[in-house]
Design a protein around this motif. Structure first.
Motif, PDB file in Angstrom:
ATOM      1  N   LYS A   8       0.832  -1.201   0.000  1.00 37.99           N
ATOM      2  CA  LYS A   8       0.000   0.000   0.000  1.00 37.99           C
ATOM      3  C   LYS A   8       0.867   1.252   0.000  1.00 37.99           C
ATOM      4  CE  LYS A   8      -4.101  -1.903   2.215  1.00 37.99           C
ATOM      5  NZ  LYS A   8      -4.966  -1.870   3.396  1.00 37.99           N
ATOM      6  N   VAL A   9       1.909   1.272   0.792  1.00 33.08           N
ATOM      7  CA  VAL A   9       2.802   2.427   0.879  1.00 33.08           C
ATOM      8  C   VAL A   9       3.503   2.634  -0.454  1.00 33.08           C
ATOM      9  CG1 VAL A   9       4.899   3.325   1.962  1.00 33.08           C
ATOM     10  CG2 VAL A   9       3.124   2.280   3.371  1.00 33.08           C
ATOM     11  N   SER A  10       3.973   1.556  -1.079  1.00 32.72           N
ATOM     12  CA  SER A  10       4.670   1.701  -2.357  1.00 32.72           C
ATOM     13  C   SER A  10       3.717   2.173  -3.447  1.00 32.72           C
ATOM     14  CB  SER A  10       5.348   0.391  -2.760  1.00 32.72           C
ATOM     15  OG  SER A  10       4.390  -0.584  -3.074  1.00 32.72           O
ATOM     16  N   LYS A  11       2.461   1.719  -3.404  1.00 32.42           N
ATOM     17  CA  LYS A  11       1.477   2.188  -4.388  1.00 32.42           C
ATOM     18  C   LYS A  11       1.186   3.670  -4.193  1.00 32.42           C
ATOM     19  CE  LYS A  11      -0.759  -2.153  -5.429  1.00 32.42           C
ATOM     20  NZ  LYS A  11      -1.996  -2.904  -5.524  1.00 32.42           N
ATOM     21  N   LEU A  12       1.131   4.115  -2.945  1.00 33.92           N
ATOM     22  CA  LEU A  12       0.900   5.536  -2.676  1.00 33.92           C
ATOM     23  C   LEU A  12       2.069   6.389  -3.155  1.00 33.92           C
ATOM     24  CD1 LEU A  12      -0.809   5.585   0.831  1.00 33.92           C
ATOM     25  CD2 LEU A  12      -1.793   6.235  -1.347  1.00 33.92           C
ATOM     26  N   THR A  13       3.284   5.922  -2.937  1.00 35.22           N
ATOM     27  CA  THR A  13       4.445   6.695  -3.402  1.00 35.22           C
ATOM     28  C   THR A  13       4.494   6.723  -4.925  1.00 35.22           C
ATOM     29  OG1 THR A  13       5.856   4.742  -3.163  1.00 35.22           O
ATOM     30  CG2 THR A  13       5.848   6.323  -1.352  1.00 35.22           C
ATOM     31  N   GLU A  14       4.117   5.617  -5.570  1.00 35.10           N
ATOM     32  CA  GLU A  14       4.056   5.595  -7.035  1.00 35.10           C
ATOM     33  C   GLU A  14       2.997   6.571  -7.525  1.00 35.10           C
ATOM     34  OE1 GLU A  14       3.659   1.732  -8.855  1.00 35.10           O
ATOM     35  OE2 GLU A  14       4.925   0.841  -7.299  1.00 35.10           O
ATOM     36  N   LEU A  15       1.854   6.603  -6.836  1.00 30.62           N
ATOM     37  CA  LEU A  15       0.776   7.501  -7.213  1.00 30.62           C
ATOM     38  C   LEU A  15       1.220   8.957  -7.091  1.00 30.62           C
ATOM     39  CD1 LEU A  15      -2.211   7.597  -8.067  1.00 30.62           C
ATOM     40  CD2 LEU A  15      -2.789   7.702  -5.648  1.00 30.62           C
ATOM     41  N   ARG A  17       4.256  10.074  -7.266  1.00 33.18           N
ATOM     42  CA  ARG A  17       5.249  10.300  -8.307  1.00 33.18           C
ATOM     43  C   ARG A  17       4.563  10.555  -9.657  1.00 33.18           C
ATOM     44  NH1 ARG A  17       8.464   5.493  -8.198  1.00 33.18           N
ATOM     45  NH2 ARG A  17       8.980   6.143  -6.097  1.00 33.18           N
ATOM     46  N   GLU A  18       3.512   9.809  -9.942  1.00 31.95           N
ATOM     47  CA  GLU A  18       2.781   9.991 -11.199  1.00 31.95           C
ATOM     48  C   GLU A  18       2.054  11.333 -11.224  1.00 31.95           C
ATOM     49  OE1 GLU A  18       2.770   8.170 -14.039  1.00 31.95           O
ATOM     50  OE2 GLU A  18       4.335   6.998 -13.052  1.00 31.95           O
ATOM     51  N   PHE A  19       1.476  11.738 -10.093  1.00 30.37           N
ATOM     52  CA  PHE A  19       0.780  13.023 -10.045  1.00 30.37           C
ATOM     53  C   PHE A  19       1.738  14.189 -10.288  1.00 30.37           C
ATOM     54  CE2 PHE A  19      -3.063  11.169  -8.063  1.00 30.37           C
ATOM     55  CZ  PHE A  19      -4.008  11.864  -8.790  1.00 30.37           C
ATOM     56  N   LYS A  20       2.989  14.047  -9.905  1.00 31.17           N
ATOM     57  CA  LYS A  20       3.970  15.103 -10.146  1.00 31.17           C
ATOM     58  C   LYS A  20       4.286  15.246 -11.624  1.00 31.17           C
ATOM     59  CE  LYS A  20       6.140  14.954  -5.620  1.00 31.17           C
ATOM     60  NZ  LYS A  20       7.338  14.661  -4.844  1.00 31.17           N
ATOM     61  N   LYS A  21       4.024  14.213 -12.416  1.00 31.48           N
ATOM     62  CA  LYS A  21       4.298  14.245 -13.850  1.00 31.48           C
ATOM     63  C   LYS A  21       3.200  14.944 -14.648  1.00 31.48           C
ATOM     64  CE  LYS A  21       6.844   9.874 -13.880  1.00 31.48           C
ATOM     65  NZ  LYS A  21       6.836   8.492 -14.411  1.00 31.48           N
ATOM     66  N   ILE A  22       2.051  15.163 -14.023  1.00 27.76           N
ATOM     67  CA  ILE A  22       0.921  15.772 -14.729  1.00 27.76           C
ATOM     68  C   ILE A  22       1.251  17.213 -15.086  1.00 27.76           C
ATOM     69  CG2 ILE A  22      -1.489  16.499 -14.541  1.00 27.76           C
ATOM     70  CD1 ILE A  22      -1.937  14.152 -12.649  1.00 27.76           C
ATOM     71  N   VAL A  23       0.979  17.569 -16.341  1.00 23.85           N
ATOM     72  CA  VAL A  23       1.173  18.950 -16.796  1.00 23.85           C
ATOM     73  C   VAL A  23      -0.220  19.545 -16.996  1.00 23.85           C
ATOM     74  CG1 VAL A  23       2.134  20.425 -18.595  1.00 23.85           C
ATOM     75  CG2 VAL A  23       3.317  18.317 -17.941  1.00 23.85           C
ATOM     76  N   TRP A  24      -0.572  20.490 -16.147  1.00 21.71           N
ATOM     77  CA  TRP A  24      -1.891  21.100 -16.220  1.00 21.71           C
ATOM     78  C   TRP A  24      -1.889  22.205 -17.276  1.00 21.71           C
ATOM     79  CZ3 TRP A  24      -5.451  18.416 -13.877  1.00 21.71           C
ATOM     80  CH2 TRP A  24      -5.097  17.628 -12.790  1.00 21.71           C
ATOM     81  N   PRO A  25      -3.000  22.386 -17.997  1.00 20.77           N
ATOM     82  CA  PRO A  25      -3.053  23.428 -19.030  1.00 20.77           C
ATOM     83  C   PRO A  25      -3.092  24.823 -18.404  1.00 20.77           C
ATOM     84  CG  PRO A  25      -5.195  22.375 -18.795  1.00 20.77           C
ATOM     85  CD  PRO A  25      -4.240  21.617 -17.927  1.00 20.77           C
ATOM     86  N   ASP A  26      -2.595  25.798 -19.164  1.00 18.61           N
ATOM     87  CA  ASP A  26      -2.661  27.170 -18.672  1.00 18.61           C
ATOM     88  C   ASP A  26      -4.090  27.694 -18.852  1.00 18.61           C
ATOM     89  OD1 ASP A  26      -2.429  29.053 -21.425  1.00 18.61           O
ATOM     90  OD2 ASP A  26      -1.555  27.041 -21.588  1.00 18.61           O
ATOM     91  N   LYS A  27      -4.355  28.874 -18.308  1.00 17.35           N
ATOM     92  CA  LYS A  27      -5.715  29.411 -18.302  1.00 17.35           C
ATOM     93  C   LYS A  27      -6.266  29.624 -19.704  1.00 17.35           C
ATOM     94  CE  LYS A  27      -5.810  31.678 -13.827  1.00 17.35           C
ATOM     95  NZ  LYS A  27      -6.035  32.926 -13.093  1.00 17.35           N
TER      96      LYS A  27
END
Length: 66
Positions: A8-15, A17-27
Motif C-alpha cells: 500500500k505504501v509503495s502504491k501511494l508513493t508511485e501515485l 510520483r505519477e501526479f507530479k508528472k501531470i502537466v496542467w493546461p494554462d488558463k
C-alpha cells in the motif's frame, strides 16, 4: 511492516510520483477548450432537436394520413 502494508505504501508513493508528472493546461488553453466543448455541445444539441422535430412531424403525418 507487513507485506500488505508495504504494498500500500509503495502504491501511494508511485501515485504521488505519477501526479507530479501531470502537466496542467494554462488558463488560456483551458478557456479555449472549454469554449470549444460548449459550442460543439450547443450545435449538436440544436442538430438533434431539429432532427427530432422533423422525424416527429414525419411520423405524425404518417399516422394521421392512414
Amino acid at each position: 511492516m507487513s507485506k500488505d502494508k508495504t504494498q500500500k505504501v509503495s502504491k501511494l508513493t508511485e501515485l504521488k510520483r505519477e501526479f507530479k508528472k501531470i502537466v496542467w493546461p494554462d488558463k488560456m488553453t483551458l478557456f479555449k477548450q472549454t469554449t470549444a466543448v460548449i459550442v460543439i455541445s450547443v450545435i449538436l444539441g440544436a442538430i438533434i432537436a431539429i432532427v427530432d422535430f422533423v422525424l416527429k412531424y414525419g411520423v405524425d403525418l404518417l399516422v394521421n394520413f392512414g
